[in-house]
Motif scaffolding. Structure first.
Motif, PDB file in Angstrom:
ATOM      1  N   TYR A  43       0.849  -1.206   0.000  1.00 38.55           N
ATOM      2  CA  TYR A  43       0.000   0.000   0.000  1.00 38.55           C
ATOM      3  C   TYR A  43       0.877   1.245   0.000  1.00 38.55           C
ATOM      4  CZ  TYR A  43      -3.255   3.604   1.503  1.00 38.55           C
ATOM      5  OH  TYR A  43      -3.992   4.767   1.578  1.00 38.55           O
ATOM      6  N   TYR A  44       1.927   1.214   0.811  1.00 38.25           N
ATOM      7  CA  TYR A  44       2.839   2.362   0.877  1.00 38.25           C
ATOM      8  C   TYR A  44       3.525   2.582  -0.475  1.00 38.25           C
ATOM      9  CZ  TYR A  44       7.035   5.059   1.829  1.00 38.25           C
ATOM     10  OH  TYR A  44       8.026   6.002   1.771  1.00 38.25           O
ATOM     11  N   VAL A  45       4.018   1.491  -1.082  1.00 34.93           N
ATOM     12  CA  VAL A  45       4.720   1.610  -2.361  1.00 34.93           C
ATOM     13  C   VAL A  45       3.804   2.178  -3.431  1.00 34.93           C
ATOM     14  CG1 VAL A  45       5.761   0.290  -4.258  1.00 34.93           C
ATOM     15  CG2 VAL A  45       6.415  -0.192  -1.895  1.00 34.93           C
ATOM     16  N   PHE A  46       2.566   1.643  -3.506  1.00 41.26           N
ATOM     17  CA  PHE A  46       1.663   2.080  -4.570  1.00 41.26           C
ATOM     18  C   PHE A  46       0.967   3.404  -4.266  1.00 41.26           C
ATOM     19  CE2 PHE A  46       1.907  -2.519  -5.670  1.00 41.26           C
ATOM     20  CZ  PHE A  46       2.509  -2.334  -6.900  1.00 41.26           C
ATOM     21  N   SER A  47       1.214   3.922  -3.067  1.00 41.34           N
ATOM     22  CA  SER A  47       0.779   5.310  -2.801  1.00 41.34           C
ATOM     23  C   SER A  47       1.800   6.287  -3.378  1.00 41.34           C
ATOM     24  CB  SER A  47       0.638   5.536  -1.290  1.00 41.34           C
ATOM     25  OG  SER A  47       1.900   5.514  -0.648  1.00 41.34           O
ATOM     26  N   LYS A  48       2.996   5.778  -3.679  1.00 37.25           N
ATOM     27  CA  LYS A  48       4.060   6.593  -4.264  1.00 37.25           C
ATOM     28  C   LYS A  48       4.207   6.354  -5.767  1.00 37.25           C
ATOM     29  CE  LYS A  48       5.273   7.913  -0.092  1.00 37.25           C
ATOM     30  NZ  LYS A  48       5.068   9.315   0.357  1.00 37.25           N
ATOM     31  N   VAL A  49       3.878   5.145  -6.180  1.00 29.59           N
ATOM     32  CA  VAL A  49       4.023   4.765  -7.592  1.00 29.59           C
ATOM     33  C   VAL A  49       2.671   4.284  -8.109  1.00 29.59           C
ATOM     34  CG1 VAL A  49       5.284   3.332  -9.235  1.00 29.59           C
ATOM     35  CG2 VAL A  49       6.357   3.979  -7.069  1.00 29.59           C
ATOM     36  N   PRO A  50       2.111   4.924  -9.158  1.00 31.52           N
ATOM     37  CA  PRO A  50       0.815   4.490  -9.680  1.00 31.52           C
ATOM     38  C   PRO A  50       0.837   3.029 -10.124  1.00 31.52           C
ATOM     39  CG  PRO A  50       1.425   6.624 -10.589  1.00 31.52           C
ATOM     40  CD  PRO A  50       2.634   6.094  -9.857  1.00 31.52           C
ATOM     41  N   PHE A 269      19.520   6.381  -6.235  1.00 33.15           N
ATOM     42  CA  PHE A 269      20.139   6.019  -7.511  1.00 33.15           C
ATOM     43  C   PHE A 269      19.283   6.516  -8.679  1.00 33.15           C
ATOM     44  CE2 PHE A 269      21.524   2.085  -4.958  1.00 33.15           C
ATOM     45  CZ  PHE A 269      22.628   2.761  -4.456  1.00 33.15           C
ATOM     46  N   PRO A 270      19.905   6.732  -9.825  1.00 36.55           N
ATOM     47  CA  PRO A 270      19.145   7.191 -11.002  1.00 36.55           C
ATOM     48  C   PRO A 270      18.341   6.054 -11.620  1.00 36.55           C
ATOM     49  CG  PRO A 270      21.453   6.871 -11.593  1.00 36.55           C
ATOM     50  CD  PRO A 270      21.361   6.643 -10.107  1.00 36.55           C
ATOM     51  N   MET A 271      17.137   5.817 -11.087  1.00 41.66           N
ATOM     52  CA  MET A 271      16.281   4.743 -11.584  1.00 41.66           C
ATOM     53  C   MET A 271      14.891   5.294 -11.873  1.00 41.66           C
ATOM     54  SD  MET A 271      17.192   1.379  -9.242  1.00 41.66           S
ATOM     55  CE  MET A 271      16.627   2.080  -7.678  1.00 41.66           C
ATOM     56  N   ASP A 272      14.278   4.759 -12.927  1.00 43.04           N
ATOM     57  CA  ASP A 272      12.876   5.049 -13.219  1.00 43.04           C
ATOM     58  C   ASP A 272      12.049   4.363 -12.138  1.00 43.04           C
ATOM     59  OD1 ASP A 272      10.227   4.853 -14.190  1.00 43.04           O
ATOM     60  OD2 ASP A 272      10.941   5.152 -16.239  1.00 43.04           O
ATOM     61  N   ILE A 273      11.270   5.121 -11.379  1.00 48.71           N
ATOM     62  CA  ILE A 273      10.625   4.565 -10.188  1.00 48.71           C
ATOM     63  C   ILE A 273       9.623   3.467 -10.513  1.00 48.71           C
ATOM     64  CG2 ILE A 273       8.839   6.362 -10.079  1.00 48.71           C
ATOM     65  CD1 ILE A 273       9.116   6.141  -6.972  1.00 48.71           C
ATOM     66  N   ASP A 274       8.831   3.618 -11.591  1.00 48.33           N
ATOM     67  CA  ASP A 274       7.863   2.566 -11.892  1.00 48.33           C
ATOM     68  C   ASP A 274       8.556   1.306 -12.417  1.00 48.33           C
ATOM     69  OD1 ASP A 274       7.864   4.732 -14.091  1.00 48.33           O
ATOM     70  OD2 ASP A 274       7.242   2.942 -15.188  1.00 48.33           O
ATOM     71  N   LEU A 275       9.683   1.478 -13.119  1.00 48.73           N
ATOM     72  CA  LEU A 275      10.467   0.313 -13.542  1.00 48.73           C
ATOM     73  C   LEU A 275      11.113  -0.343 -12.331  1.00 48.73           C
ATOM     74  CD1 LEU A 275      11.706  -1.487 -15.714  1.00 48.73           C
ATOM     75  CD2 LEU A 275      13.523   0.215 -16.009  1.00 48.73           C
ATOM     76  N   ALA A 276      11.570   0.480 -11.391  1.00 46.29           N
ATOM     77  CA  ALA A 276      12.205  -0.040 -10.175  1.00 46.29           C
ATOM     78  C   ALA A 276      11.224  -0.891  -9.371  1.00 46.29           C
ATOM     79  CB  ALA A 276      12.724   1.113  -9.323  1.00 46.29           C
ATOM     80  N   VAL A 277       9.964  -0.511  -9.353  1.00 51.49           N
ATOM     81  CA  VAL A 277       8.958  -1.289  -8.622  1.00 51.49           C
ATOM     82  C   VAL A 277       8.507  -2.496  -9.438  1.00 51.49           C
ATOM     83  CG1 VAL A 277       6.611  -1.226  -7.675  1.00 51.49           C
ATOM     84  CG2 VAL A 277       8.178   0.685  -7.263  1.00 51.49           C
ATOM     85  N   PHE A 278       8.491  -2.348 -10.753  1.00 47.67           N
ATOM     86  CA  PHE A 278       8.094  -3.465 -11.623  1.00 47.67           C
ATOM     87  C   PHE A 278       9.055  -4.641 -11.507  1.00 47.67           C
ATOM     88  CE2 PHE A 278       8.909  -5.553 -15.735  1.00 47.67           C
ATOM     89  CZ  PHE A 278       7.680  -6.165 -15.943  1.00 47.67           C
ATOM     90  N   LEU A 279      10.345  -4.362 -11.382  1.00 45.82           N
ATOM     91  CA  LEU A 279      11.353  -5.429 -11.343  1.00 45.82           C
ATOM     92  C   LEU A 279      11.119  -6.445 -10.230  1.00 45.82           C
ATOM     93  CD1 LEU A 279      14.743  -3.664 -12.181  1.00 45.82           C
ATOM     94  CD2 LEU A 279      13.546  -5.387 -13.529  1.00 45.82           C
TER      95      LEU A 279
END
Length: 320
Positions: A43-50, A269-279
């Motif tokens: 819930y916390y993660v997806f409150s930050k990342v759609p 780190f320089p990461m795309d946040i939605d890609l970082a969560v997708f991984l």
């Protein structure tokens, strides 16, 4: 005072015997708590990342690369079972490779998909203790050193990745020196107090390095499946850090913990946040698919022991 090995065996014995209402209540409580922790973290993660962005990445992924990642993860499990056999050989427990791998898959199933029930390691300790009359403590330490070898391999790859990330403003000699000194101390303690387990020590640790390399390669393949062309090292380092974070079993198969670690590290780190969560989500799904293969040996336990040498033969090998 009881040691962890005896506790694992007792827990396993309780699991296969009729449970009291207290046992049932405790198992339900543990499961509820793990799901609660997982839910709160997600819930916390997806409150930050759609969630929609992550979902679109999964829908539009190149599934050939995803399949390659799955094969890579499966290969890492084959290598993991081979690594564990090195520590079993140290205590003169020579298991048939087929049985050893089937037992490993079954343990993986228990760990991933029965989070409130029997632990995979506990089942291995119980079964091998019961079948070969080996002290539970011996089997426990073989499994413990198997886990420690994995941590050692993660440490080595992490040191290599630190060198490739300019955001980590530290001379490579510092983490490398720490790793070398820690490795020397680790081996000294193992040789001094657990000498029996050092017969195939470095052989097993090289296998552990292969295991972690295969899993890192799986992450690379998942990134390829997203047409990624940037720097891989921040994502790979975040993956290894998230793997360390899942050591404490407070969530369902590490779900929620990995995603939270990636989300937090995307600020560093320089990461795309939605890609970082997708991984970590895609890696978790791949892990579940592989772990599901272990259910076959729950439904057909006779297949688990197919090809297993007779107990007497194995005991003779132990005495030789």
């Amino acid at each position: 005072m009881k040691d962890l090995a005896e506790t694992e065996v007792e827990d396993m014995e309780k699991a296969i015997k009729p449970k009291t209402w207290k046992d049932t209540l405790w198992n339900i409580t543990k499961l509820v708590l793990k799901f609660a922790v997982t839910s709160v973290l997600l819930y916390y993660v997806f409150s930050k990342v759609p969630l929609q962005k992550v979902k679109l990445r999964l829908i539009h992924a190149n599934y050939w690369w995803m399949f390659a990642a799955l094969l890579c993860f499966f290969a890492s499990m084959v290598m993991s079972s081979w690594r564990l056999s090195s520590f079993f050989k140290s205590i003169k427990l020579k298991l048939d490779p087929r049985f050893n791998f089937r037992l490993y898959l079954l343990g993986l199933f228990y760990n991933f998909l029965l989070p409130g029930g029997i632990g995979g390691d506990g089942y291995k300790i119980y079964l091998l203790n019961k079948t070969y009359k080996l002290p539970a403590k011996k089997v426990f330490w073989a499994i413990m050193f198997d886990r420690l070898s994995g941590l050692w391999a993660i440490g080595l790859i992490t040191v290599a990745l630190i060198f490739l990330i300019p955001q980590i403003d530290v001379h490579i000699g510092i983490p490398l020196s720490i790793f070398i000194v820690a490795s020397i101390i680790y081996y000294f303690v193992a040789y001094k107090f657990f000498r029996e387990y050092t017969h195939y020590f470095w052989q097993a640790h090289l296998k552990a390095l292969a295991v972690q390399s295969l899993q890192v390669t799986a992450i690379v393949f998942i990134l390829f499946g997203q047409d990624f062309t940037g720097k891989f090292s921040p994502y790979l380092l975040s993956f290894l850090i998230s793997a360390l974070a899942t050591i404490i079993p407070i969530s369902v198969g590490g779900a929620g913990i990995r995603e939270t670690v990636f989300q937090q590290l995307s600020k560093v780190f320089p990461m795309d946040i939605d890609l970082a969560v997708f991984l970590p989500i895609s890696f978790y799904l791949i892990s579940i698919i592989v772990a599901l293969s272990g259910i076959y040996y729950v439904l057909r336990p006779s297949r688990l022991e197919e090809g297993l040498p007779k107990t007497e033969d194995n005991l003779e090998n132990q005495q030789a």
